[in-house]
Design an enzyme around this catalytic site. Structure first.
Site, mmCIF file in Angstrom:
data_model
loop_
_atom_site.group_PDB
_atom_site.id
_atom_site.type_symbol
_atom_site.label_atom_id
_atom_site.label_comp_id
_atom_site.label_asym_id
_atom_site.label_seq_id
_atom_site.Cartn_x
_atom_site.Cartn_y
_atom_site.Cartn_z
ATOM 1 N N ASP A 62 42.350 37.338 34.744
ATOM 2 C CA ASP A 62 43.353 37.582 34.168
ATOM 3 C C ASP A 62 44.010 38.734 34.420
ATOM 4 O O ASP A 62 43.346 39.729 34.807
ATOM 5 C CB ASP A 62 43.376 37.270 32.608
ATOM 6 C CG ASP A 62 44.514 37.686 31.780
ATOM 7 O OD1 ASP A 62 45.809 37.235 32.067
ATOM 8 O OD2 ASP A 62 44.642 38.393 30.754
ATOM 9 N N ASP A 106 47.254 40.774 32.678
ATOM 10 C CA ASP A 106 47.599 41.507 31.607
ATOM 11 C C ASP A 106 46.610 41.859 30.650
ATOM 12 O O ASP A 106 46.148 40.904 30.153
ATOM 13 C CB ASP A 106 48.945 41.277 30.982
ATOM 14 C CG ASP A 106 50.333 41.034 31.963
ATOM 15 O OD1 ASP A 106 50.346 42.045 32.906
ATOM 16 O OD2 ASP A 106 50.705 40.108 31.994
HETATM 17 MG MG LIG Z 1 45.841 38.925 28.981
#
Ligand SMILES: [Mg+2]
Ligand SMILES: [Zn+2]
Length: 169
Positions: free
Chosen positions: A10, A12
Site C-alpha cells: 500500500d 499512504d
Molecule cells: Mg494506507
C-alpha cells in the site's frame, strides 16, 4: 519462465506518511526504512508493486496525471537509492463521492483485489509466496480476496518489519 513472488505495498501509511491526499513530491515524507524495504525485496527476488486507493481523483482534488507524475517521481527517488519498484496501480474511483466518470463501484478499490490481480495478468506470479503490506483492514481484505497473505504495518521501520516476512529464498 519460473514464477516470481511479489510484494504488494500500500502507499499512504506504508511507503510514505499518510498526510491525506498527497499528490505532489513535496507532500511525501518517506516512512523509515521504506526504500531499504524495497531494496531488500529486490535482493530476495520479489517483484515490488504499489497498489493504492486514490479517491482524491474522484473527489476532484487532483488528476490521474498528477498521480502518475508523483509515482514517476517516487520511482526515481527509489532508483537513486538502489531500490526498484516494478509497477504502480491506483484506483481513481469512489463508490459514492465525487464526479463522473469516477463515482462508481469498481473492482480495483481496495478491499477489492482488482489492482493485485491486474499484475497477475502481466507477470507470472508465484501467489503462494506473494504478500501484501498495508496499514488498513481494507488492505488485508484485498490480500485475502486475491489469495495472498496480508500483513498489517502499524508504523516503525518498514525494512525491519518485512525482513522476517521475505522467506522465499
Ligand atoms: Mg494506507
Ligand atoms: Zn477503482
Amino acid at each position: 519462465m519460473s514464477k516470481q513472488p511479489a510484494i504488494f505495498f500500500d502507499r499512504d501509511g506504508v511507503l510514505n506518511v499518510d498526510t491525506n491526499y498527497a499528490y505532489l513530491p513535496e507532500h511525501i515524507i518517506w516512512i523509515d526504512g521504506a526504500m531499504d524495504a524495497i531494496k531488500r525485496a529486490n535482493e530476495k527476488g520479489y517483484l515490488v508493486f504499489v497498489v493504492t486507493n486514490q479517491s482524491g481523483i474522484a473527489r476532484g482534488m487532483y488528476s490521474e496525471q498528477d498521480v502518475q507524475h508523483l509515482h514517476a517521481w517516487m520511482e526515481k527517488e527509489c532508483i537513486q537509492h538502489g531500490a526498484v519498484i516494478d509497477g504502480f496501480a491506483f484506483c481513481p474511483h469512489h463508490p459514492e463521492q465525487g464526479q463522473e466518470p469516477y463515482n462508481k463501484e469498481c473492482d480495483c478499490r481496495k478491499p477489492a483485489p482488482g489492482m493485485i490481480l491486474s499484475f497477475a495478468k502481466s507477470y507470472a506470479l508465484d501467489f503462494e509466496n506473494s504478500l501484501m503490506i498495508g496499514d488498513r483492514e481494507s488492505d488485508m481484505q484485498a490480500a485475502q480476496a486475491a489469495g495472498i497473505k496480508g500483513y498489517l504495518f502499524a508504523g516503525g521501520n518498514l525494512a525491519q518489519f518485512i525482513t522476517p516476512l521475505l522467506q522465499h529464498s
